[in-house]
Design a protein around this motif. Sequence first.
Motif, short mmCIF file in Angstrom:
data_model
loop_
_atom_site.label_atom_id
_atom_site.label_comp_id
_atom_site.label_asym_id
_atom_site.label_seq_id
_atom_site.Cartn_x
_atom_site.Cartn_y
_atom_site.Cartn_z
N VAL A 161 0.84 -1.19 0.00
CA VAL A 161 0.00 0.00 0.00
C VAL A 161 0.88 1.24 0.00
CG1 VAL A 161 -1.71 1.30 1.30
CG2 VAL A 161 -1.86 -1.20 1.20
N HIS A 162 0.55 2.18 -0.85
CA HIS A 162 1.26 3.44 -0.91
C HIS A 162 0.37 4.54 -0.34
CE1 HIS A 162 4.48 1.75 -3.38
NE2 HIS A 162 3.53 1.11 -4.03
N VAL A 163 1.00 5.52 0.29
CA VAL A 163 0.24 6.62 0.89
C VAL A 163 0.81 7.95 0.42
CG1 VAL A 163 -0.42 5.30 2.92
CG2 VAL A 163 1.69 6.63 2.96
N VAL A 164 -0.08 8.91 0.29
CA VAL A 164 0.31 10.26 -0.10
C VAL A 164 -0.40 11.24 0.82
CG1 VAL A 164 0.30 11.98 -1.92
CG2 VAL A 164 0.63 9.57 -2.50
N GLU A 165 0.38 12.09 1.48
CA GLU A 165 -0.24 13.04 2.38
C GLU A 165 -0.23 14.44 1.80
OE1 GLU A 165 3.33 11.98 4.90
OE2 GLU A 165 3.22 12.02 2.72
N SER A 166 -1.07 15.29 2.33
CA SER A 166 -1.14 16.69 1.90
C SER A 166 -1.61 17.52 3.08
CB SER A 166 -2.08 16.84 0.71
OG SER A 166 -3.40 16.42 1.06
N GLY A 167 -1.50 18.82 2.90
CA GLY A 167 -1.85 19.72 3.98
C GLY A 167 -0.59 20.26 4.63
N GLY A 168 -0.72 20.73 5.83
CA GLY A 168 0.43 21.31 6.49
C GLY A 168 0.58 22.78 6.14
N GLY A 169 1.62 23.39 6.70
CA GLY A 169 1.87 24.80 6.44
C GLY A 169 2.23 25.54 7.71
N LEU A 170 2.06 26.85 7.64
CA LEU A 170 2.41 27.73 8.76
C LEU A 170 1.14 28.23 9.43
CD1 LEU A 170 4.52 29.44 10.33
CD2 LEU A 170 4.25 31.17 8.53
N VAL A 171 1.12 28.17 10.74
CA VAL A 171 -0.06 28.62 11.49
C VAL A 171 0.40 29.25 12.80
CG1 VAL A 171 -0.38 26.39 12.64
CG2 VAL A 171 -2.34 27.90 12.33
N GLN A 172 -0.38 30.16 13.30
CA GLN A 172 -0.06 30.77 14.58
C GLN A 172 -0.47 29.86 15.73
OE1 GLN A 172 -1.93 34.66 14.63
NE2 GLN A 172 -0.08 35.63 13.81
N ALA A 173 0.19 30.03 16.84
CA ALA A 173 -0.16 29.25 18.03
C ALA A 173 -1.63 29.45 18.37
CB ALA A 173 0.72 29.66 19.19
N GLY A 174 -2.28 28.34 18.70
CA GLY A 174 -3.71 28.38 18.99
C GLY A 174 -4.58 28.10 17.78
N GLY A 175 -3.96 28.08 16.60
CA GLY A 175 -4.71 27.86 15.37
C GLY A 175 -4.90 26.40 15.05
N SER A 176 -5.42 26.16 13.84
CA SER A 176 -5.76 24.80 13.41
C SER A 176 -5.22 24.51 12.02
CB SER A 176 -7.28 24.61 13.40
OG SER A 176 -7.83 24.79 14.69
N LEU A 177 -4.99 23.25 11.75
CA LEU A 177 -4.61 22.76 10.43
C LEU A 177 -5.22 21.38 10.26
CD1 LEU A 177 -0.81 23.58 9.97
CD2 LEU A 177 -2.71 24.53 8.64
N ARG A 178 -5.40 20.99 8.99
CA ARG A 178 -5.88 19.64 8.70
C ARG A 178 -4.97 18.98 7.70
NH1 ARG A 178 -11.56 17.34 6.21
NH2 ARG A 178 -10.58 17.99 4.23
N LEU A 179 -4.52 17.78 8.03
CA LEU A 179 -3.71 16.98 7.12
C LEU A 179 -4.58 15.88 6.53
CD1 LEU A 179 -0.49 16.51 9.30
CD2 LEU A 179 -1.07 18.39 7.75
N SER A 180 -4.26 15.51 5.30
CA SER A 180 -4.98 14.43 4.62
C SER A 180 -3.98 13.38 4.14
CB SER A 180 -5.76 14.96 3.42
OG SER A 180 -6.67 15.95 3.80
N CYS A 181 -4.45 12.16 4.07
CA CYS A 181 -3.59 11.07 3.58
C CYS A 181 -4.46 10.06 2.85
CB CYS A 181 -2.87 10.40 4.75
SG CYS A 181 -1.88 8.96 4.27
N THR A 182 -4.09 9.78 1.62
CA THR A 182 -4.83 8.82 0.81
C THR A 182 -3.99 7.58 0.57
OG1 THR A 182 -6.08 10.58 -0.27
CG2 THR A 182 -6.01 8.44 -1.38
#
Length: 123
Positions: free
Chosen positions: A2-23
């Motif tokens: 099985v192969h996986v590929v992730e996406s998302g990430g980046g720069l965010v300020q403390a207290g903030g939110s991010l969402r990562l995805s992986c297929t």
Amino acid sequence: QVHVVESGGGLVQAGGSLRLSCTASGRTISSIMGWFRQAPGKERQFVAAIRWSGTITYYSDSVKGRFTISGDNAKNTVYLQMDKLNSEDSAVYYCAHASQWDDPRSRWDGSSWGQGTQVTVSS
């Protein structure tokens, strides 16, 4: 394999939110999808995981209550919603797949890893 590929990430300020995805390219009956992270000079550490069968989830103590892992069976995709981020969450995040029944917090037998995505939390 099985192969996986992730996406998302980046720069965010403390207290903030991010969402990562992986297929994932496929799955097995014992498939488990996990997220790990590695900060500079530190070992790779377990963050969260989800088992496709039964949608059982696992979290490290450091992210429990702030991060949520979920899955979309139809898309073979898992998500890591990261809330209340702090500087200690800054790292390269890796998605991984394993076919195992063991608790992923103590043992990870998978050999399929994504390329990694950078998450940087500014204070």
